[in-house]
Design a protein around this motif. Sequence first.
Motif, PDB file in Angstrom:
ATOM      1  N   TRP A  14       0.798  -1.214  -0.128  1.00 17.29           N
ATOM      2  CA  TRP A  14      -0.079  -0.082   0.050  1.00 17.29           C
ATOM      3  C   TRP A  14       0.892   1.072  -0.047  1.00 17.29           C
ATOM      4  O   TRP A  14       0.518   2.471  -0.752  1.00 17.29           O
ATOM      5  CB  TRP A  14      -0.813  -0.082   1.113  1.00 17.29           C
ATOM      6  N   ALA A  45       3.724   1.538  -1.345  1.00 24.47           N
ATOM      7  CA  ALA A  45       4.048   1.539  -2.642  1.00 24.47           C
ATOM      8  C   ALA A  45       3.293   2.462  -3.616  1.00 24.47           C
ATOM      9  O   ALA A  45       3.523   3.260  -4.392  1.00 24.47           O
ATOM     10  CB  ALA A  45       4.488   0.318  -3.244  1.00 24.47           C
ATOM     11  N   MET A  46       1.649   2.034  -3.541  1.00 25.14           N
ATOM     12  CA  MET A  46       0.761   2.430  -4.347  1.00 25.14           C
ATOM     13  C   MET A  46       0.660   4.012  -3.809  1.00 25.14           C
ATOM     14  O   MET A  46       0.483   4.802  -4.616  1.00 25.14           O
ATOM     15  CB  MET A  46      -0.503   2.008  -4.037  1.00 25.14           C
ATOM     16  N   ILE A  47       0.811   4.428  -2.708  1.00 25.15           N
ATOM     17  CA  ILE A  47       0.727   6.062  -2.202  1.00 25.15           C
ATOM     18  C   ILE A  47       2.020   6.635  -2.803  1.00 25.15           C
ATOM     19  O   ILE A  47       1.554   7.829  -3.322  1.00 25.15           O
ATOM     20  CB  ILE A  47       0.653   5.862  -0.662  1.00 25.15           C
ATOM     21  N   ASP A  67       3.577   5.970  -5.617  1.00 27.06           N
ATOM     22  CA  ASP A  67       3.541   5.762  -7.017  1.00 27.06           C
ATOM     23  C   ASP A  67       4.698   4.774  -7.346  1.00 27.06           C
ATOM     24  O   ASP A  67       5.339   4.761  -8.495  1.00 27.06           O
ATOM     25  CB  ASP A  67       3.711   6.732  -7.862  1.00 27.06           C
ATOM     26  N   ARG A  68       4.899   3.581  -6.593  1.00 28.84           N
ATOM     27  CA  ARG A  68       5.801   2.709  -6.739  1.00 28.84           C
ATOM     28  C   ARG A  68       5.102   1.347  -7.159  1.00 28.84           C
ATOM     29  O   ARG A  68       3.777   1.228  -7.144  1.00 28.84           O
ATOM     30  CB  ARG A  68       6.885   2.455  -5.754  1.00 28.84           C
ATOM     31  N   TRP A  74      -6.140  -0.034   7.458  1.00 30.60           N
ATOM     32  CA  TRP A  74      -5.629   0.732   6.285  1.00 30.60           C
ATOM     33  C   TRP A  74      -5.496   2.055   6.489  1.00 30.60           C
ATOM     34  O   TRP A  74      -4.513   2.728   6.163  1.00 30.60           O
ATOM     35  CB  TRP A  74      -6.627   0.567   5.079  1.00 30.60           C
ATOM     36  N   PHE A  75      -6.419   2.734   7.256  1.00 34.76           N
ATOM     37  CA  PHE A  75      -6.296   4.300   7.770  1.00 34.76           C
ATOM     38  C   PHE A  75      -5.059   4.353   8.419  1.00 34.76           C
ATOM     39  O   PHE A  75      -4.419   5.235   8.161  1.00 34.76           O
ATOM     40  CB  PHE A  75      -7.397   4.481   8.636  1.00 34.76           C
ATOM     41  N   GLN A 128      -2.261   4.565   6.076  1.00 34.35           N
ATOM     42  CA  GLN A 128      -2.369   5.639   5.156  1.00 34.35           C
ATOM     43  C   GLN A 128      -1.842   6.686   5.949  1.00 34.35           C
ATOM     44  O   GLN A 128      -0.992   7.480   5.507  1.00 34.35           O
ATOM     45  CB  GLN A 128      -3.934   5.932   4.817  1.00 34.35           C
ATOM     46  N   LEU A 129      -2.088   7.055   7.243  1.00 33.61           N
ATOM     47  CA  LEU A 129      -1.732   8.053   8.081  1.00 33.61           C
ATOM     48  C   LEU A 129      -0.012   7.923   8.367  1.00 33.61           C
ATOM     49  O   LEU A 129       0.552   8.951   8.175  1.00 33.61           O
ATOM     50  CB  LEU A 129      -2.450   7.798   9.560  1.00 33.61           C
ATOM     51  N   TRP A 179       1.997   6.878   6.210  1.00 36.20           N
ATOM     52  CA  TRP A 179       2.827   7.312   4.896  1.00 36.20           C
ATOM     53  C   TRP A 179       2.499   8.742   4.376  1.00 36.20           C
ATOM     54  O   TRP A 179       2.674   9.231   3.307  1.00 36.20           O
ATOM     55  CB  TRP A 179       2.619   6.062   3.788  1.00 36.20           C
ATOM     56  N   THR A 180       1.522   9.549   5.206  1.00 37.87           N
ATOM     57  CA  THR A 180       1.108  10.609   4.804  1.00 37.87           C
ATOM     58  C   THR A 180       1.832  11.625   5.901  1.00 37.87           C
ATOM     59  O   THR A 180       2.325  12.807   5.510  1.00 37.87           O
ATOM     60  CB  THR A 180      -0.203  11.130   5.303  1.00 37.87           C
ATOM     61  N   VAL A 181       1.930  11.343   7.238  1.00 41.03           N
ATOM     62  CA  VAL A 181       2.214  12.428   8.139  1.00 41.03           C
ATOM     63  C   VAL A 181       4.022  12.038   8.372  1.00 41.03           C
ATOM     64  O   VAL A 181       4.187  11.190   8.679  1.00 41.03           O
ATOM     65  CB  VAL A 181       1.623  12.323   9.449  1.00 41.03           C
ATOM     66  N   PHE A 200       6.820  13.343  14.298  1.00 42.67           N
ATOM     67  CA  PHE A 200       6.800  14.444  15.224  1.00 42.67           C
ATOM     68  C   PHE A 200       8.405  14.266  15.667  1.00 42.67           C
ATOM     69  O   PHE A 200       8.828  13.328  16.055  1.00 42.67           O
ATOM     70  CB  PHE A 200       5.862  14.228  16.399  1.00 42.67           C
TER      71      PHE A 200
END
Lengths: 357, 200
Positions: free
Chosen positions: A41, A43-45, A47-48, A313-314, A317-318, A320-322, A325
């Motif tokens: 996942w 990788a998908m985020i 673009d790999r 999943w969430f 996703q989190l 690989w987004t944030v 800190f």
Amino acid sequence: MEIILEIIMIPAVLATIKILVIILMFAMPLGTVLTLMERKWSAMIQDRVGPNRANIGKFTGHGALHLAADGLKSIFKEDTMPKGADGFLYLIAPFFGLIAGVATFAIIPLAGPIGDFTFQVTDIEPGLLFIFAITSLSVYGAVLAGSSSNSKFALLGGTRAAAQMISYEVFMGLALMGIFMVYGTTRVSGIVDGQNEYWFGNLIPMWGVFTQPLGFLLFFTALVAETKRAPFDAPEGESEIVAGYFLEYSGMRWSAFMLAEYVALVGVASLITTLFFGGYHIPWLHLWESAPQWLVTIMQVIKFSIFTLFFCWFQIQLRWTVPKFRFDQTMSLGWKKLLPLSLVNVIVTAFVILAFA
Amino acid sequence: MFIGGSMKLKVKKVQRIDGVRESFYFPAIFSGLRLTVKHFWRNLFGSKDVVTINYPEEKRHVSERWRGRHRLTRRDDGFLSCVACYMCETICPSKCIHIESGEHPDLSVEKYPVVFNIDELRCVFCGLCVEACPKDAIRMDTGIISMAYTSRETFDFTRDLLRDNYDPKAHANPKYGDYDLPSPSSQEEALPNSQGVPAT
């Protein structure tokens, strides 16, 4: 045949069977698959393509064989121990986190009860207080691993983990206080059944996320910090302290840390589902009065699994987004912002309940 | 460390966004999530944004000017263009070319390389041999950009191995010697055989 049934219905035997089924067929496989899914996942985020090389002949299964390859590799890798390490503690530390992660599933119901039979290992009265006790235990894994490794980086990681997890536990409890007040119980089955009520006739289900929106955000944040995943992965801190508390581990013990992380991730997702998204209850299903029991149970398990998967999943996703800190940011966010907010949440909830009840 | 009082320190002021909106992180996290979720769903169904090239299976376009593995060009009649003048061997900075010249039975061909070895492991792919060649007999335009073989001997490319796009991995026995030229006794007999090096 009847003797076998009688043996199965002995509470201790039944609980053991439930433990085995829930952990070996739900928690562990999902956690294991998530180790691969996170790589796919992410990788998908980004673009790999992600892992797709491990193969048996021509068969790669879109990377599914990497799971087997990883497992084989960890089993055959040397189990190293640094010089001067505290042997016994060093060897048992990886399993504290794993046990704590797995123990979460003791109180989570997968489906509604059929007569006396519950789809839950145990429905104890303290309920969520048990979860708090268990998650506090998981800090031992990180601290013991850090302090027994005889490595400065590992010690730093362990200290960070201890500080972070203890601080976030404080308002993890406070964030759930609202839920206890709204549903009037700490028993998990009581909270889940409480979420089966409706507002305005049959319009809005009384899910925790609607009754306690702020509590949901706070509790979710606290749980993500508890699992030591990004954006709260300062204890690992790969850019500063290499791998933090499990720096010195290799082979299967390192895998135990990884598995603990993903089992905890599944645990977080199922806790969120149970406490804030109606657990196994499917909203508006009571309108279909002639629904057969077996179909309802299957649908409940499916609903619970879908919500759990979504929150797994969430969290990924989190992560690989944030960005991470800084450690002082983690602490000031916890103590200066989220703790006062959770106190405000408790007080406001109390006043609202007083006003309307 | 003490710095003299007259010296003024340069301080760069960084513009930071403060306020409630920033300090609770949630708005920023949600706008970030919007972006990553968009990419995730687009790539989950059809890999629309994926830029990865699965290398051994997919190869990207190699420019014609890319200096890849050498090849020896041929004349119209199929014989090697090389006249064994030793220009390339002389200019080669890594001394990876080894030529031995021989007299060709066809008198119109003065010399030809009996041995033309290139040790591709020593080659630095500078392209000087191509520039030095007066006959355009050696080029580096095969488009073979990666040579990864399992033995050192495979990298010793002899004259006939430097045919166009020869791939040692595609052959069961990658090492074979140069063909011997026919040795006719007279010029008349030699002429039809001027395609001395087999073009297979």
